[in-house]
Design an enzyme around this catalytic site. Structure first.
Site, PDB file in Angstrom:
ATOM      1  N   ASP A   1       0.624  -1.066  -0.001  1.00  0.00           N
ATOM      2  CA  ASP A   1       0.026  -0.102  -0.111  1.00  0.00           C
ATOM      3  C   ASP A   1       0.896   1.388  -0.064  1.00  0.00           C
ATOM      4  O   ASP A   1       0.339   2.345  -0.447  1.00  0.00           O
ATOM      5  CB  ASP A   1      -0.978  -0.108   1.006  1.00  0.00           C
ATOM      6  CG  ASP A   1      -0.247  -0.423   2.561  1.00  0.00           C
ATOM      7  OD1 ASP A   1       0.717  -0.657   2.645  1.00  0.00           O
ATOM      8  OD2 ASP A   1      -0.942   0.159   3.540  1.00  0.00           O
TER       9      ASP A   1
ATOM     10  N   ASN B   1      -4.262  -4.311  14.373  1.00  0.00           N
ATOM     11  CA  ASN B   1      -4.035  -5.478  13.368  1.00  0.00           C
ATOM     12  C   ASN B   1      -3.151  -6.376  13.598  1.00  0.00           C
ATOM     13  O   ASN B   1      -2.947  -7.384  12.828  1.00  0.00           O
ATOM     14  CB  ASN B   1      -4.124  -4.777  11.585  1.00  0.00           C
ATOM     15  CG  ASN B   1      -2.929  -3.804  11.659  1.00  0.00           C
ATOM     16  OD1 ASN B   1      -1.872  -3.586  12.676  1.00  0.00           O
ATOM     17  ND2 ASN B   1      -2.776  -3.231  10.544  1.00  0.00           N
TER      18      ASN B   1
ATOM     19  N   GLU C   1      -1.604  -1.322  16.263  1.00  0.00           N
ATOM     20  CA  GLU C   1      -1.553  -1.415  14.652  1.00  0.00           C
ATOM     21  C   GLU C   1      -0.100  -1.539  14.267  1.00  0.00           C
ATOM     22  O   GLU C   1       0.672  -1.273  14.976  1.00  0.00           O
ATOM     23  CB  GLU C   1      -1.917   0.112  14.225  1.00  0.00           C
ATOM     24  CG  GLU C   1      -2.060   0.498  12.527  1.00  0.00           C
ATOM     25  CD  GLU C   1      -0.342   0.811  12.307  1.00  0.00           C
ATOM     26  OE1 GLU C   1       0.236   1.407  13.176  1.00  0.00           O
ATOM     27  OE2 GLU C   1       0.161   0.584  11.247  1.00  0.00           O
TER      28      GLU C   1
ATOM     29  N   HIS D   1      -4.503   1.658   3.584  1.00  0.00           N
ATOM     30  CA  HIS D   1      -3.806   2.438   4.657  1.00  0.00           C
ATOM     31  C   HIS D   1      -3.071   3.769   4.059  1.00  0.00           C
ATOM     32  O   HIS D   1      -3.480   4.944   4.483  1.00  0.00           O
ATOM     33  CB  HIS D   1      -3.175   1.486   5.473  1.00  0.00           C
ATOM     34  CG  HIS D   1      -3.770   0.386   5.838  1.00  0.00           C
ATOM     35  ND1 HIS D   1      -4.588   0.406   6.887  1.00  0.00           N
ATOM     36  CD2 HIS D   1      -3.469  -1.018   5.818  1.00  0.00           C
ATOM     37  CE1 HIS D   1      -4.888  -0.993   7.259  1.00  0.00           C
ATOM     38  NE2 HIS D   1      -4.257  -1.666   6.490  1.00  0.00           N
TER      39      HIS D   1
HETATM   40  O1  RIB Z   1      -1.074  -1.384   9.653  1.00  0.00           O
HETATM   41  C1  RIB Z   1      -0.939  -0.988   8.195  1.00  0.00           C
HETATM   42  C2  RIB Z   1       0.429  -0.038   7.893  1.00  0.00           C
HETATM   43  O2  RIB Z   1       1.502  -1.156   8.408  1.00  0.00           O
HETATM   44  C3  RIB Z   1       0.597   0.120   6.604  1.00  0.00           C
HETATM   45  O3  RIB Z   1       1.506   1.385   6.402  1.00  0.00           O
HETATM   46  C4  RIB Z   1       1.162  -0.913   5.767  1.00  0.00           C
HETATM   47  O4  RIB Z   1       1.856  -0.812   4.613  1.00  0.00           O
HETATM   48  C5  RIB Z   1       2.236  -1.355   6.857  1.00  0.00           C
HETATM   49  O5  RIB Z   1       3.435  -0.643   6.970  1.00  0.00           O
HETATM   50 CA    CA Z   2       3.472   1.268   4.970  1.00  0.00          CA
END
Ligand code: RIB
Ligand code: CA
Length: 321
Positions: free
Chosen positions: A25, A172, A178, A254
């Site tokens: 992403d 996550n 995160e 994201h």
């Molecule tokens: O949790 C999502 C993030 O962690 C995003 O930036 C993904 O690329 C990873 O770096």
């Molecule tokens: Ca990232």
């Protein structure tokens, strides 16, 4: 080779630097930023994160080259401030781009600038000051090192937008944290405690901006070298989400959302809050209100809690390929 879309007049464009850990992403965020007419992307800095730093550097260079851009890439931190980093390739592949590029070769690094990404960031913040928007879509390690090296940048930089954290929603990597902030909670906590002007774009909003199988099929159908490569590595990301986050029915954009907030803050609604990032125990990486911050500080942390997902997705599709 993709053309660079027509850019607005220079004076109206947002001068931006993207600091990333070129995973999938992040790569889409680079494409979105380069193609956005409102953004003048001054440079890209990378650190370890979704892959080791040599990989995130190589990946960013590959995307920039496919975009037909001459934007520079600077290599930064190799590991978190305190913790160790292991790689499992679960979401982004072992090479950071869905195992499409494989192992880094010596020739991939020959043109790597000798200037460290941290020094590049400091230099550009002095050069552009309040005109500069720094978007960070990986761990906050490079920014933390830059502030430690030259704290003046706290009051010089225009604003920081950080993809990371989760205030009102589970993490996550576990229920609390995160990934970007779990990987380097010390860096994240340090940055937020400096009171640098920062907007957090966390899972509270990025889980609402999802790419679907149909979108990736459309990129395949478009048939350009760029759109097919985006489709190839994003398929890996989609498959990982199907296994690990099946309830989302897509994969989260994201990092592109952080770019969008960098160019137009009105994509999200935010709340002002003194934030801390926990650094120990099972909840390391958790973003929570800092009860011990003196109210006297000017409150410069904004946390995104709502997103205009439809308008963002429309803008993303319009600009990505
Ligand atoms: O949790 C999502 C993030 O962690 C995003 O930036 C993904 O690329 C990873 O770096
Ligand atoms: Ca990232």
């Amino acid at each position: 080779m993709a053309s660079i879309k027509n850019k607005q007049d220079g004076d109206k464009m947002v001068k931006m630097i993207l600091d990333c850990d070129t995973g999938i992403d992040d790569a889409l965020a680079i494409g979105y930023a380069v193609h956005s007419p409102e953004i003048e992307l001054l440079g890209i800095t990378v650190c370890y994160g979704m892959a080791p730093v040599d990989y995130t550097y190589r990946n960013a260079k590959k995307i920039v080259q496919l975009l037909g851009s001459d934007i520079g890439v600077w290599k930064g931190a190799e590991k978190p401030l305190v913790l160790e980093k292991e790689y499992n390739g679960l979401i982004h592949g072992m090479d950071g781009l869905g195992n499409t590029l494989g192992n880094v070769q010596p020739e991939d690094l020959v043109d790597c600038p000798s200037l460290h990404a941290v020094d590049y960031l400091i230099e550009k913040i002095y050069e552009y000051k309040k005109e500069l928007t720094l978007v960070v879509t990986g761990p906050l390690t490079n920014l933390a090192l830059a502030i430690k090296k030259d704290p003046n940048i706290i009051n010089l930089v225009g604003k920081v937008v950080s993809m990371g954290g989760a205030l009102t929603t589970p993490g996550n990597v576990n229920r609390y944290a995160e990934a970007n902030y779990a990987i380097d909670p010390h860096a994240a906590n340090y940055v937020y405690k400096t009171n640098i002007p920062i907007t957090m774009v966390g899972l509270d909003v990025t889980r609402k901006t999802l790419l679907t199988t149909e979108d990736v099929a459309n990129w395949k159908q478009k048939g350009t070298e760029l759109s097919c490569f985006f489709a190839e590595f994003t398929q890996y990301y989609l498959d990982a989400y199907k296994k690990i986050h099946p309830y989302l029915k897509g994969c989260a954009l994201h990092d592109p959302l952080a770019i969008a907030v960098g160019k137009d803050p009105s994509f999200v609604q935010t709340i002002p809050i003194h934030l801390e990032v926990e650094v120990e125990g099972v909840s390391a990486g958790r973003t929570i209100e800092d009860l011990y911050r003196e109210e006297s500080n000017p409150l410069q942390t904004e946390v995104s809690i709502k997103v205009d997902a439809e308008r963002f997705m429309e803008d993303f599709y319009k600009n990505i390929v």
